[in-house]
Design a protein around this motif. Structure first.
Motif, PDB file in Angstrom:
ATOM      1  N   SER A 198     -46.471   0.107 -10.208  1.00 53.08           N
ATOM      2  CA  SER A 198     -47.089  -0.502  -9.030  1.00 53.08           C
ATOM      3  C   SER A 198     -46.603   0.177  -7.760  1.00 53.08           C
ATOM      4  CB  SER A 198     -46.760  -2.002  -8.993  1.00 53.08           C
ATOM      5  OG  SER A 198     -47.312  -2.604  -7.845  1.00 53.08           O
ATOM      6  N   ARG A 199     -45.315   0.460  -7.684  1.00 52.63           N
ATOM      7  CA  ARG A 199     -44.770   1.127  -6.491  1.00 52.63           C
ATOM      8  C   ARG A 199     -45.403   2.509  -6.291  1.00 52.63           C
ATOM      9  NH1 ARG A 199     -40.125   0.061  -7.490  1.00 52.63           N
ATOM     10  NH2 ARG A 199     -39.757  -1.591  -5.969  1.00 52.63           N
ATOM     11  N   THR A 200     -45.572   3.235  -7.372  1.00 53.63           N
ATOM     12  CA  THR A 200     -46.208   4.550  -7.274  1.00 53.63           C
ATOM     13  C   THR A 200     -47.636   4.425  -6.760  1.00 53.63           C
ATOM     14  OG1 THR A 200     -44.857   5.439  -9.077  1.00 53.63           O
ATOM     15  CG2 THR A 200     -46.915   6.589  -8.590  1.00 53.63           C
ATOM     16  N   ALA A 201     -48.354   3.420  -7.259  1.00 56.60           N
ATOM     17  CA  ALA A 201     -49.737   3.212  -6.813  1.00 56.60           C
ATOM     18  C   ALA A 201     -49.783   2.793  -5.348  1.00 56.60           C
ATOM     19  CB  ALA A 201     -50.413   2.172  -7.700  1.00 56.60           C
ATOM     20  N   TYR A 202     -48.837   1.939  -4.921  1.00 52.25           N
ATOM     21  CA  TYR A 202     -48.781   1.557  -3.504  1.00 52.25           C
ATOM     22  C   TYR A 202     -48.503   2.777  -2.628  1.00 52.25           C
ATOM     23  CZ  TYR A 202     -49.065  -3.552  -3.847  1.00 52.25           C
ATOM     24  OH  TYR A 202     -49.501  -4.844  -4.036  1.00 52.25           O
ATOM     25  N   ASP A 203     -47.599   3.639  -3.057  1.00 52.25           N
ATOM     26  CA  ASP A 203     -47.302   4.843  -2.275  1.00 52.25           C
ATOM     27  C   ASP A 203     -48.548   5.692  -2.085  1.00 52.25           C
ATOM     28  OD1 ASP A 203     -44.627   4.243  -1.925  1.00 52.25           O
ATOM     29  OD2 ASP A 203     -43.948   5.421  -3.652  1.00 52.25           O
ATOM     30  N   ARG A 204     -49.314   5.832  -3.139  1.00 52.36           N
ATOM     31  CA  ARG A 204     -50.549   6.615  -3.063  1.00 52.36           C
ATOM     32  C   ARG A 204     -51.543   5.941  -2.120  1.00 52.36           C
ATOM     33  NH1 ARG A 204     -53.372  11.098  -2.948  1.00 52.36           N
ATOM     34  NH2 ARG A 204     -55.073  11.297  -4.438  1.00 52.36           N
ATOM     35  N   ALA A 205     -51.672   4.617  -2.211  1.00 55.49           N
ATOM     36  CA  ALA A 205     -52.595   3.889  -1.339  1.00 55.49           C
ATOM     37  C   ALA A 205     -52.184   4.009   0.120  1.00 55.49           C
ATOM     38  CB  ALA A 205     -52.657   2.423  -1.753  1.00 55.49           C
ATOM     39  N   ILE A 206     -50.895   3.902   0.391  1.00 56.21           N
ATOM     40  CA  ILE A 206     -50.391   4.014   1.767  1.00 56.21           C
ATOM     41  C   ILE A 206     -50.709   5.389   2.342  1.00 56.21           C
ATOM     42  CG2 ILE A 206     -48.282   4.113   3.166  1.00 56.21           C
ATOM     43  CD1 ILE A 206     -47.158   1.966   1.134  1.00 56.21           C
ATOM     44  N   GLY A 207     -50.560   6.408   1.528  1.00 56.48           N
ATOM     45  CA  GLY A 207     -50.844   7.758   1.989  1.00 56.48           C
ATOM     46  C   GLY A 207     -52.303   7.995   2.319  1.00 56.48           C
ATOM     47  N   LEU A 208     -53.176   7.219   1.689  1.00 53.47           N
ATOM     48  CA  LEU A 208     -54.612   7.404   1.900  1.00 53.47           C
ATOM     49  C   LEU A 208     -55.218   6.387   2.866  1.00 53.47           C
ATOM     50  CD1 LEU A 208     -55.628   7.979  -1.845  1.00 53.47           C
ATOM     51  CD2 LEU A 208     -55.711   9.692  -0.028  1.00 53.47           C
ATOM     52  N   ALA A 209     -54.464   5.350   3.233  1.00 56.66           N
ATOM     53  CA  ALA A 209     -55.006   4.263   4.049  1.00 56.66           C
ATOM     54  C   ALA A 209     -55.475   4.778   5.399  1.00 56.66           C
ATOM     55  CB  ALA A 209     -53.966   3.170   4.236  1.00 56.66           C
ATOM     56  N   GLY A 210     -56.559   4.162   5.898  1.00 56.32           N
ATOM     57  CA  GLY A 210     -57.220   4.685   7.080  1.00 56.32           C
ATOM     58  C   GLY A 210     -56.696   4.196   8.410  1.00 56.32           C
ATOM     59  N   ASN A 211     -55.960   3.070   8.457  1.00 57.93           N
ATOM     60  CA  ASN A 211     -55.472   2.603   9.750  1.00 57.93           C
ATOM     61  C   ASN A 211     -54.145   1.868   9.588  1.00 57.93           C
ATOM     62  OD1 ASN A 211     -55.941  -0.284   9.300  1.00 57.93           O
ATOM     63  ND2 ASN A 211     -58.116   0.216   9.459  1.00 57.93           N
ATOM     64  N   PRO A 212     -53.424   1.648  10.685  1.00 62.43           N
ATOM     65  CA  PRO A 212     -52.082   1.053  10.616  1.00 62.43           C
ATOM     66  C   PRO A 212     -52.061  -0.346  10.013  1.00 62.43           C
ATOM     67  CG  PRO A 212     -52.405   2.108  12.735  1.00 62.43           C
ATOM     68  CD  PRO A 212     -53.744   2.101  12.057  1.00 62.43           C
ATOM     69  N   ALA A 213     -53.105  -1.151  10.226  1.00 61.45           N
ATOM     70  CA  ALA A 213     -53.127  -2.511   9.685  1.00 61.45           C
ATOM     71  C   ALA A 213     -53.069  -2.490   8.163  1.00 61.45           C
ATOM     72  CB  ALA A 213     -54.378  -3.245  10.165  1.00 61.45           C
ATOM     73  N   GLU A 214     -53.827  -1.591   7.563  1.00 64.97           N
ATOM     74  CA  GLU A 214     -53.806  -1.464   6.105  1.00 64.97           C
ATOM     75  C   GLU A 214     -52.469  -0.914   5.629  1.00 64.97           C
ATOM     76  OE1 GLU A 214     -58.291  -0.614   4.641  1.00 64.97           O
ATOM     77  OE2 GLU A 214     -57.419   0.952   5.901  1.00 64.97           O
ATOM     78  N   ARG A 215     -51.955   0.088   6.319  1.00 61.43           N
ATOM     79  CA  ARG A 215     -50.676   0.667   5.900  1.00 61.43           C
ATOM     80  C   ARG A 215     -49.544  -0.355   5.993  1.00 61.43           C
ATOM     81  NH1 ARG A 215     -52.871   5.224   8.609  1.00 61.43           N
ATOM     82  NH2 ARG A 215     -51.740   4.748  10.530  1.00 61.43           N
ATOM     83  N   ALA A 216     -49.566  -1.177   7.035  1.00 60.32           N
ATOM     84  CA  ALA A 216     -48.521  -2.196   7.192  1.00 60.32           C
ATOM     85  C   ALA A 216     -48.578  -3.208   6.052  1.00 60.32           C
ATOM     86  CB  ALA A 216     -48.677  -2.902   8.538  1.00 60.32           C
ATOM     87  N   TYR A 217     -49.780  -3.635   5.693  1.00 63.48           N
ATOM     88  CA  TYR A 217     -49.924  -4.588   4.592  1.00 63.48           C
ATOM     89  C   TYR A 217     -49.447  -3.978   3.276  1.00 63.48           C
ATOM     90  CZ  TYR A 217     -52.194  -6.995   0.749  1.00 63.48           C
ATOM     91  OH  TYR A 217     -52.419  -7.617  -0.452  1.00 63.48           O
ATOM     92  N   LEU A 218     -49.899  -2.776   2.989  1.00 58.78           N
ATOM     93  CA  LEU A 218     -49.545  -2.138   1.718  1.00 58.78           C
ATOM     94  C   LEU A 218     -48.043  -1.854   1.640  1.00 58.78           C
ATOM     95  CD1 LEU A 218     -52.565   0.326   1.545  1.00 58.78           C
ATOM     96  CD2 LEU A 218     -52.173  -1.625   0.025  1.00 58.78           C
ATOM     97  N   THR A 219     -47.457  -1.473   2.761  1.00 58.86           N
ATOM     98  CA  THR A 219     -46.019  -1.212   2.782  1.00 58.86           C
ATOM     99  C   THR A 219     -45.233  -2.483   2.500  1.00 58.86           C
ATOM    100  OG1 THR A 219     -46.301   0.616   4.345  1.00 58.86           O
ATOM    101  CG2 THR A 219     -44.098  -0.371   4.196  1.00 58.86           C
ATOM    102  N   ARG A 220     -45.646  -3.586   3.100  1.00 58.92           N
ATOM    103  CA  ARG A 220     -44.953  -4.856   2.846  1.00 58.92           C
ATOM    104  C   ARG A 220     -45.053  -5.249   1.380  1.00 58.92           C
ATOM    105  NH1 ARG A 220     -46.611 -10.041   2.476  1.00 58.92           N
ATOM    106  NH2 ARG A 220     -48.676  -9.631   3.379  1.00 58.92           N
ATOM    107  N   ARG A 221     -46.252  -5.116   0.824  1.00 52.89           N
ATOM    108  CA  ARG A 221     -46.440  -5.486  -0.591  1.00 52.89           C
ATOM    109  C   ARG A 221     -45.592  -4.600  -1.490  1.00 52.89           C
ATOM    110  NH1 ARG A 221     -48.274 -10.230  -1.858  1.00 52.89           N
ATOM    111  NH2 ARG A 221     -49.531  -9.514  -3.648  1.00 52.89           N
ATOM    112  N   ARG A 222     -45.540  -3.321  -1.181  1.00 49.19           N
ATOM    113  CA  ARG A 222     -44.692  -2.426  -1.977  1.00 49.19           C
ATOM    114  C   ARG A 222     -43.235  -2.825  -1.890  1.00 49.19           C
ATOM    115  NH1 ARG A 222     -43.755   3.206   0.592  1.00 49.19           N
ATOM    116  NH2 ARG A 222     -42.517   1.802   1.874  1.00 49.19           N
TER     117      ARG A 222
END
Length: 227
Positions: A198-222
């Motif tokens: 799951s952590r690996t998948a979150y890292d990949r999602a964070i790298g591809l996320a389009g804006n800070p709001a999404e990156r902040a959410y994904l980072t917290r979940r990771r």
């Protein structure tokens, strides 16, 4: 084209803002105009309903700290009741037309899916079986990988994350460059207790996320993952 304008505003993929309100408002204005010009077109009604039901959730979509708030975590009391009512009325109009024998198109089915979400008093009360059934009809019209990914999210609520993950993994070749694909995989793997994957998948999602709001959410979940 109208939906593309709306999505560009709602997803704000090109900048730091979580939502481009100028674009979403303009798309809805054009949708209402098109509805006036083509009042008997079911897909025009479906398109307008879809945008209204999505835009009704705008105020609840981003937290005060600028983090994305997913549909399941949103404060439904903050949803715009006027937009919801307008969108739901259009969906009910199309439901009646389908009952008379008209075949629903893509936008009508997407609007109906969002109407099911809108009707639920809480995420727990969502009638996921209805959403899966609507996606089953949509896949017949549009079997695009993103449609199948969204269907898998609903399948997870009906049949469990293991069944959904098997469906998601079949989409890897088509969606490997799409952040929501990896975010979905990360959440399903988390629910299955597979934290390292799951952590690996979150890292990949964070790298591809389009804006800070999404990156902040994904980072917290990771960062909340065990281990």
């Amino acid at each position: 084209m109208i939906l593309l304008v709306f999505n560009e505003g709602y997803l704000a993929s090109g900048g730091d803002a979580a939502v481009r309100v100028d674009l979403t408002d303009e798309a809805i204005r054009l949708g209402r105009m098109l509805r006036t010009l083509l009042p008997d077109d079911g897909e025009v009604a479906g398109l307008l309903a879809l945008m209204l039901l999505i835009d009704a959730r705008r105020r609840a979509r981003v937290s005060r700290t600028g983090e994305l708030v997913t549909l399941g975590e949103q404060d439904r009391g903050a949803w715009d009741r006027d937009l919801l009512a307008e969108g739901q009325a259009l969906v009910q109009e199309r439901v009646a037309a389908v009952a008379r024998g008209e075949a629903p198109g893509r936008y009508q089915l997407l609007a109906a899916i969002n109407a099911v979400h809108a009707a639920a008093p809480s995420a727990r009360d969502t009638e996921w079986w209805q959403i899966v059934a609507l996606y089953d009809r949509l896949v017949v019209l549009d079997a695009a990988p993103i449609v199948r990914l969204n269907r898998a999210v609903a399948v997870a609520e009906v049949d469990g994350p293991d069944v959904a993950l098997a469906e998601v993994d079949r989409l890897t070749a088509a969606l490997d460059g799409y952040h929501a694909f990896h975010a979905t995989r990360a959440d399903l793997l988390r629910r299955l207790g597979r934290s390292a994957e799951s952590r690996t998948a979150y890292d990949r999602a964070i790298g591809l996320a389009g804006n800070p709001a999404e990156r902040a959410y994904l980072t917290r979940r990771r960062d909340q993952l065990a281990g």
